[in-house]
Enzyme design. Structure first.
Site, PDB file in Angstrom:
ATOM      1  N   LEU F  78     109.742  78.918  39.116  1.00  0.00           N
ATOM      2  CA  LEU F  78     109.010  79.723  40.095  1.00  0.00           C
ATOM      3  C   LEU F  78     107.527  79.354  40.156  1.00  0.00           C
ATOM      4  O   LEU F  78     106.737  80.055  40.802  1.00  0.00           O
ATOM      5  CB  LEU F  78     109.232  81.208  39.824  1.00  0.00           C
ATOM      6  CG  LEU F  78     110.727  81.601  39.854  1.00  0.00           C
ATOM      7  CD1 LEU F  78     110.901  83.063  39.502  1.00  0.00           C
ATOM      8  CD2 LEU F  78     111.360  81.305  41.198  1.00  0.00           C
ATOM      9  N   CYS F  79     107.119  78.273  39.494  1.00  0.00           N
ATOM     10  CA  CYS F  79     105.738  77.797  39.596  1.00  0.00           C
ATOM     11  C   CYS F  79     105.547  77.049  40.919  1.00  0.00           C
ATOM     12  O   CYS F  79     106.430  76.339  41.372  1.00  0.00           O
ATOM     13  CB  CYS F  79     105.422  76.843  38.444  1.00  0.00           C
ATOM     14  SG  CYS F  79     104.905  77.710  36.950  1.00  0.00           S
ATOM     15  N   MET F 116     100.052  78.324  33.320  1.00  0.00           N
ATOM     16  CA  MET F 116     101.358  77.733  32.994  1.00  0.00           C
ATOM     17  C   MET F 116     101.216  76.225  32.779  1.00  0.00           C
ATOM     18  O   MET F 116     101.895  75.646  31.932  1.00  0.00           O
ATOM     19  CB  MET F 116     102.397  78.015  34.088  1.00  0.00           C
ATOM     20  CG  MET F 116     102.853  79.470  34.196  1.00  0.00           C
ATOM     21  SD  MET F 116     103.178  80.314  32.618  1.00  0.00           S
ATOM     22  CE  MET F 116     104.433  79.276  31.878  1.00  0.00           C
ATOM     23  N   GLU F 117     100.318  75.596  33.552  1.00  0.00           N
ATOM     24  CA  GLU F 117     100.077  74.166  33.379  1.00  0.00           C
ATOM     25  C   GLU F 117      99.476  73.913  31.990  1.00  0.00           C
ATOM     26  O   GLU F 117      99.865  72.961  31.293  1.00  0.00           O
ATOM     27  CB  GLU F 117      99.119  73.662  34.467  1.00  0.00           C
ATOM     28  CG  GLU F 117      99.779  73.421  35.823  1.00  0.00           C
ATOM     29  CD  GLU F 117     100.210  74.695  36.550  1.00  0.00           C
ATOM     30  OE1 GLU F 117      99.755  75.802  36.180  1.00  0.00           O
ATOM     31  OE2 GLU F 117     101.010  74.588  37.503  1.00  0.00           O
ATOM     32  N   ASP F 131     108.362  64.938  17.675  1.00  0.00           N
ATOM     33  CA  ASP F 131     109.235  63.766  17.814  1.00  0.00           C
ATOM     34  C   ASP F 131     108.748  62.613  16.936  1.00  0.00           C
ATOM     35  O   ASP F 131     109.552  61.920  16.303  1.00  0.00           O
ATOM     36  CB  ASP F 131     109.271  63.322  19.276  1.00  0.00           C
ATOM     37  CG  ASP F 131     110.114  62.074  19.495  1.00  0.00           C
ATOM     38  OD1 ASP F 131     111.262  62.049  19.018  1.00  0.00           O
ATOM     39  OD2 ASP F 131     109.636  61.123  20.136  1.00  0.00           O
TER      40      ASP F 131
END
Lengths: 166, 166, 166, 166, 166, 166
Positions: F78-79, F116-117, F131
């Site tokens: 929803l961004c 959000m970014e 990782d």
């Protein structure tokens, strides 16, 4: 029969469920799908004349459809990532209506069928045709997107009943 | 009239042509599109019952459609990248046929229309519904994908003629 | 002068640095780039004959280049996402060497230049030509990818010195 | 010989054609590609000094090249999706010219070669170097992108003739 | 022991290094990961009530997590592209704290483990929950993202020590 | 107060709802987010020593975080798609625990906030650190991902209460 009554992509709690294909055997799978873009006779004539000259309209839609097939698992949430070994897209003028028939074939040796890839190829090719003609004919309709035939996997050969007639 | 006879996405040499929108003014633009997924009454009942319980089938298709709208310029070669400010997807049971009507609305303030984004949202939502029901009903058909209405830009308000009746 | 001695994409600690363009003014920007794919005369003749018939080799490379320009900020880590308003790709037979010249033009009204988008368009179109001919001619070389000219932004008009002669 | 005269990625109608690799056997495949970024001695010195301190310029280009190799089938329309098992990118200062040599190696066990992946890795790493230095030196040129060697598959070991000398 | 002291993703020159998995055998691999989104009791109650009615908050986060797992090698530079055969995401209310526990399971038959895919699924689902609640509760925290258990491959069965207690 | 009780991303029917930002004014917006990767002292020392030599571990994670920020609207359903004008990622050794603090700043002039970014940048950088160290230390934990501060938009300046103390 009972099995037929269950949506495989939703589990017993109604939650989205990616089918587990880990233990399915690797077999060669092929799927054929098709769809139509209906348009005014004038638009159809523009595309077809274009095609006789240089063919770019179909060339763009063909490339878009092939690229779309490769993006299938990115577009459709519960599709598995696959390594397609062949995608083919063909275009033909419809005989009964004014429009273009798009046909797609997808192929791979894998654990799951490729009908969603073939349907995605048809859909993206159809949207691309629409995009290229929309300034001339905004009332076009994309119709009849369906699986025609599939081979391979546990279900084996499946063919759409009305496929011969359509 | 003469203008109507040109495919804007192919130049005079028949080559693919991305329309130059650099000098078009920024206006608020909205587009509405729709499409149907036709299925057996049994499949329709499975989806609708599912929906009453938890709603995940429509929830997955809605998210896929919204994400699809955002990917439009990645899927359709000659579409411009856009910053959509709103995407909305709705589902309804068809009255005359056994199936689901998908409606999409896209909106932004920009230099080019958003009908391709709305059509892509409908197409990806339709493919996702198909994917989730295909184990039960491989003969479904995606039909009637079309633009219903668009507002904004130089052409202003456009409405599909049969839109009221469909 | 001192300013010229700094790599703008690496900060004073040697770390990757995305240039902050928040306060740069929005101006119309255009960039032209080019590159060559050198190949055997036999391969060149195959492509050109192909082109006269149906043109698909260039059509595929053109679409790939346009799509590549739109993916620039996804490929090049410190590029800003942009909304290109126009991408154009052209092909020509080289006069002095056996090969194809690819030219790209990118355009937008924005806060940062589009030369990386034009270079990416050329590179992806060149790779696509290579891919389509590699079975016939694996020894091709992609050469001379460079910016030819750019307009807009604080630096204004910039033109490559040897651009006229090349 | 006749075979050599056909472009494998265009069918007999001149249409884009994804080669069908379904029946090709899975073998280990390796491809080496290279390319150069030519720049002013001052720019080269900036990069190399940078590298001695922290190395971020090459680090960014290396990551971009590795990510680019993985995106190959998304960039080049008729490439098959592949699961690379190794990508390696190296940088060296050119001896005869002022510039950087980029070398890439790609590897997998699969049904089709990985030279396009290696060429894409080189191209994206080159574009990233260009991007990071363009404020200092907009006249750089990307040159000599070519396949150096490939192993595996039906054609077996192939080596570019001038590879030893370059 | 000495082996334990080396970062496998950085080579002896300190450069980014994609591990070569070409010769690793294909085995079935499973990984479980988890993470928590801590929020105010009021926000938790909004989500849970929502879930009882229609469940869309979890449905959206579940889809985002599944799609995120498929994008893992695009997000994490040195991850290999993989063909996941199953991704599952579950949500539960935490007992000791006010928040949601997200659990993910990823599976495939392949040459490398899938813990990064499971961690990515958890992270993207957590970010999506955050996004959907941030207007109500901008002070949420994402905590405790970790691998819980993994099976398959050379290292065999690995289980996080405190996994039972957490 | 009543307003606080509504999840903005779910409409009154419990369906996923992309907030309509068409009419929000364009203002400069900045968001700061952070998160920690907790690891054994031995792993921390490996990374830090690595960093002193060549720094590639942080370089890879920084690039991954920047690229992740740009992919935010592709990851989080929803961004809205945004054109970030600046992303910055920093790393620091934690003082109270054994681990790395990741800080991200995102900026743009736009119609919606960029928290959000920034959170996505932190998450992807954290996953990349994980990782690169997982072969040495599979028990690492990603903790404390949160928004620290945001500026711009209707809500103006917001600062996390405990931000000073953390």
């Amino acid at each position: 029969m009972t099995q037929e009554k269950t949506l495989s992509h939703v589990n017993q709690h109604g939650e989205a469920n990616m089918v587990d294909v880990t233990d399915k055997s690797v077999t060669q799978r092929v799927a054929y799908a098709q769809g139509n873009v209906l348009m005014s006779p004038k638009t159809l004539s523009l595309i077809n004349n274009q095609q006789h000259a240089k063919g770019d309209v179909f060339a763009v839609a063909r490339i878009a459809g092939i690229q779309g097939a490769k993006k299938c698992s990115d577009l459709i949430p519960l599709c598995h990532p696959l390594m397609l070994t062949k995608v083919q897209i063909d275009f033909a003028t419809l005989e009964d209506e004014s429009g273009i028939r798009i046909s797609a074939m997808c192929k791979l040796a894998g654990q799951t069928g490729v009908e969603m890839e073939a349907l995605t190829a048809v859909s993206v090719a159809a949207l691309t045709l629409f995009d290229m003609c929309k300034a001339v004919d905004p009332s076009m309709t994309i119709n009849g997107i369906q699986v025609v035939e599939k081979l391979g996997g546990k279900t084996g050969h499946w063919q759409r009943k009305e496929a011969q007639a359509s």
